[in-house]
Scaffold this motif. Sequence first.
Motif, PDB file in Angstrom:
ATOM      1  N   ASN A 176       0.783  -1.013   0.052  1.00  0.00           N
ATOM      2  CA  ASN A 176       0.021   0.289   0.013  1.00  0.00           C
ATOM      3  C   ASN A 176       1.153   1.371   0.365  1.00  0.00           C
ATOM      4  OD1 ASN A 176      -1.887  -1.719   0.320  1.00  0.00           O
ATOM      5  ND2 ASN A 176      -2.864  -0.899   2.341  1.00  0.00           N
ATOM      6  N   ASN A 235       1.784   1.601  -3.670  1.00  0.00           N
ATOM      7  CA  ASN A 235       0.606   2.770  -4.143  1.00  0.00           C
ATOM      8  C   ASN A 235       1.511   3.760  -4.241  1.00  0.00           C
ATOM      9  OD1 ASN A 235       1.270   0.020  -5.625  1.00  0.00           O
ATOM     10  ND2 ASN A 235      -0.558  -0.969  -4.365  1.00  0.00           N
ATOM     11  N   ALA A 236       0.627   3.643  -2.697  1.00  0.00           N
ATOM     12  CA  ALA A 236       0.425   5.358  -2.859  1.00  0.00           C
ATOM     13  C   ALA A 236       1.494   6.725  -2.954  1.00  0.00           C
ATOM     14  CB  ALA A 236      -0.201   5.535  -1.170  1.00  0.00           C
ATOM     15  N   ASN A 277       0.727   9.648  -5.725  1.00  0.00           N
ATOM     16  CA  ASN A 277       0.821  11.521  -5.351  1.00  0.00           C
ATOM     17  C   ASN A 277       1.684  11.558  -5.779  1.00  0.00           C
ATOM     18  OD1 ASN A 277      -1.449  11.729  -2.766  1.00  0.00           O
ATOM     19  ND2 ASN A 277      -0.548   9.435  -2.464  1.00  0.00           N
ATOM     20  N   SER A 333       9.167   3.397  -5.196  1.00  0.00           N
ATOM     21  CA  SER A 333       8.590   2.706  -4.777  1.00  0.00           C
ATOM     22  C   SER A 333       9.080   1.892  -4.429  1.00  0.00           C
ATOM     23  CB  SER A 333       7.418   3.446  -5.845  1.00  0.00           C
ATOM     24  OG  SER A 333       5.729   2.583  -6.009  1.00  0.00           O
ATOM     25  N   THR A 381       2.127  10.668   3.231  1.00  0.00           N
ATOM     26  CA  THR A 381       1.575   9.621   1.992  1.00  0.00           C
ATOM     27  C   THR A 381       2.375   7.965   2.920  1.00  0.00           C
ATOM     28  OG1 THR A 381       2.420  11.455  -0.129  1.00  0.00           O
ATOM     29  CG2 THR A 381       2.479   8.804  -0.423  1.00  0.00           C
ATOM     30  N   SER A 394      -0.621   7.600   5.663  1.00  0.00           N
ATOM     31  CA  SER A 394      -1.847   7.374   5.257  1.00  0.00           C
ATOM     32  C   SER A 394      -2.233   6.269   4.432  1.00  0.00           C
ATOM     33  CB  SER A 394      -2.236   8.735   3.478  1.00  0.00           C
ATOM     34  OG  SER A 394      -2.183   9.754   4.231  1.00  0.00           O
ATOM     35  N   ALA A 395      -1.109   5.386   3.951  1.00  0.00           N
ATOM     36  CA  ALA A 395      -0.889   4.301   3.387  1.00  0.00           C
ATOM     37  C   ALA A 395      -0.376   3.279   5.258  1.00  0.00           C
ATOM     38  CB  ALA A 395       0.045   3.861   2.805  1.00  0.00           C
ATOM     39  N   ASP A 430      -5.394   2.944   5.954  1.00  0.00           N
ATOM     40  CA  ASP A 430      -5.403   2.406   4.946  1.00  0.00           C
ATOM     41  C   ASP A 430      -5.786   1.198   5.249  1.00  0.00           C
ATOM     42  OD1 ASP A 430      -6.682   4.495   3.797  1.00  0.00           O
ATOM     43  OD2 ASP A 430      -4.988   4.585   2.009  1.00  0.00           O
TER      44      ASP A 430
END
Lengths: 415, 415
Positions: free
Chosen positions: B32, B35-36, B40, B79, B160, B163-164, B167
């Motif tokens: 996650n 990907n975030a 972003n 990433s 970022t 947040s991941a 989530d």
Amino acid sequence: MTNLEKMGQNGQRAAFELGQLGTQRKNNALLNMANALVMNTDKIIEANKEDIANAKKNGIKEAMIDRLLLTPDRINDMSDGLRQVMDLPDPIGKVDRGWETVSGLDITQERVPLGVIGMIYEARPNVTVDAAGLCFKAGNAVILRGGKEAINSNIVLSETLRSALKDSNINPDAIQLIDDVSHETAQKMMELTEYIDVLIPRGSGKFIKMVVNKAKVPIIETGAGNCHIYVDKDADLEKALKIIINAKVQRPSVCNAAEKVILHKDVANKFLPKLFAALQANNVEVRGDTLAKAIVPEIVPATPEDWGTEYDDYIIAIKIVDSLDDAIKHINKYNTKHSESIITENYSASRKFMKQIDAAVVYSNASTRFTDGQQFGFGAEIGISTQKLHARGPMGANELTTTKYLVQGDGQIRH
Amino acid sequence: MTNLEKMGQNGQRAAFELGQLGTQRKNNALLNMANALVMNTDKIIEANKEDIANAKKNGIKEAMIDRLLLTPDRINDMSDGLRQVMDLPDPIGKVDRGWETVSGLDITQERVPLGVIGMIYEARPNVTVDAAGLCFKAGNAVILRGGKEAINSNIVLSETLRSALKDSNINPDAIQLIDDVSHETAQKMMELTEYIDVLIPRGSGKFIKMVVNKAKVPIIETGAGNCHIYVDKDADLEKALKIIINAKVQRPSVCNAAEKVILHKDVANKFLPKLFAALQANNVEVRGDTLAKAIVPEIVPATPEDWGTEYDDYIIAIKIVDSLDDAIKHINKYNTKHSESIITENYSASRKFMKQIDAAVVYSNASTRFTDGQQFGFGAEIGISTQKLHARGPMGANELTTTKYLVQGDGQIRH
């Protein structure tokens, strides 16, 4: 003032030589050291008498004087200790792992000595011999700085070990004692980052905290032990009683002794009166929270400070909790990351406690007193590490080493 | 001023939860996070533009601005880095060893997270993501404190990642950024012994020295690299040339680049002119001792400081020695215990060099540039440890763990 830089340089030179010696020659030297102690018993006791006389003159209390005292038996014990260290496997040269990389390099990770170890400690002169022996076995030079109370004993002990090294044709600077016991020299030693690879303090919690605060050399923190025993609702209460009494009473002055009991509320009514009686019969002062006092009114009320205090004495404090989770939360908050034990016959409770408690050693149904190099089977120990870096728990010869990667190629360059 | 105690407490709570998560949930969260970052990209680049504009306004030099710069490609790389960390084996829960003691206790030594890791670093914003990913994989909470030059980028990157985590239904305090870049806050962070288990500085040698001097939290020292290549009298000179050029030129700004060449006198006359020409062709400034200058007069005289200096630049210094022993002595005196290489076809010379050089990584016939977590096969690294405590050489996820002894008994007490 002692020339610490010079001692540091001598230590580094000796460490380099020591690193190349091989097991046989190290073991021969350890045997010579062991014999030299026994042969010099009279001289050692004579020096120790001075320390004892000074201690009495300075009004040092009896228990402390006993720690200082050397007798032929105690010298024999130190000598035996060196023989045991001799019999230990040599940690140096052991390959921890090895592999071939994609570029065709062969890598092995091998155990090598740390280099120069600084030991800074309080009264007991046996630390001089124990530390010197274990550091030597692991190929390290050691710089010793003992307490001023034992200085005469320490000088003769270290000179005896150094003579034995000379007789073994080994650089005697592998073992050096700082004979200047001033605070300035101690402070300077703690800042000798250029020469000392690691500093290990041994002594009271207060002493270790002082060293941690003042040192610039990397430290291995040892010894503080606010150990808990948690009696679960599914405990075998006979085991619990036996273990708590053992962990508190068998030797209350040491760091792996139990200082706190956490009781699940479901067993408190039944178990606490028995526990209280057994502790009283062993001359232990029992403190407790209000719930405990409600069950046994003779219990002394515990203050908030009690929960974080290491008594090292015939005192214990008891807290009653609602659940295993509360016990875990309390222990993780107040413990010194040393040793904690759960008493339970419940599989899931044991598993949870073992997983969630943050400490060097976590027990299921055993006394915390087993956290010890001898008991673990390491033969000897330099202390119990309560930090997370480098070593955790009892530290034997293996923990006095580091590793080196050896990489063999045939011309590889990086792309 | 940032409330560091509060961040420390939040970090400890997150670390406790993280320690119980299990591999699957950690890996999902890493995916996650990966990907975030990509999703972003625009937001990250916008914040980065502010940092770049400020840097230009403050006259920061071009090479530094390039380190600061984030592009869609570089964000993709970060990433991908997280995806690689996801694919690494989870170090947590691995049993290093286990045995039964004479008292019938079953002991296992198991890998557990360190707890809360502090990262303090200079400009490059990718450290924010790399460090957070690797610490997280090993079950640690991380408190990040990056350089003020990258603060806008770091804030968006860390938000970022947080947040991941949210989530993924994981406590976002597993990754916290100190957004106050004052020196006072940095100093306070370095003293936060109650909450931070280990502090890892990343940056220039000067920066790391500053942190080592000021910190009270235990540190893992990384990065200083005054690396040597010794060309033995029995060297394959073609290999030697290829390896020296690679180790110096392939990426001169990094810690595993070669800074010094030690030449055995028997090969100096033949080899040095060729080496000098090749270095010159690669725009390397060549310094040397008087013996080297006598062979190639264009060589710049080296000062005594040169031998201890890490250039991180297109500069190299050459010393000519009489023997392998002299080479070993010189290297052990001046090296930073990082990476050293011998070029030789002589078995005994290679063996002696490997045994007697004191460094994290010692090479035979290979470029020092291989000292790197990726090259070693660790997948990712948090830095190269140049200290002897805890970890030595490239540090991957495994080096971000400690151990815990789990002891199972059935009522054992100590006699």
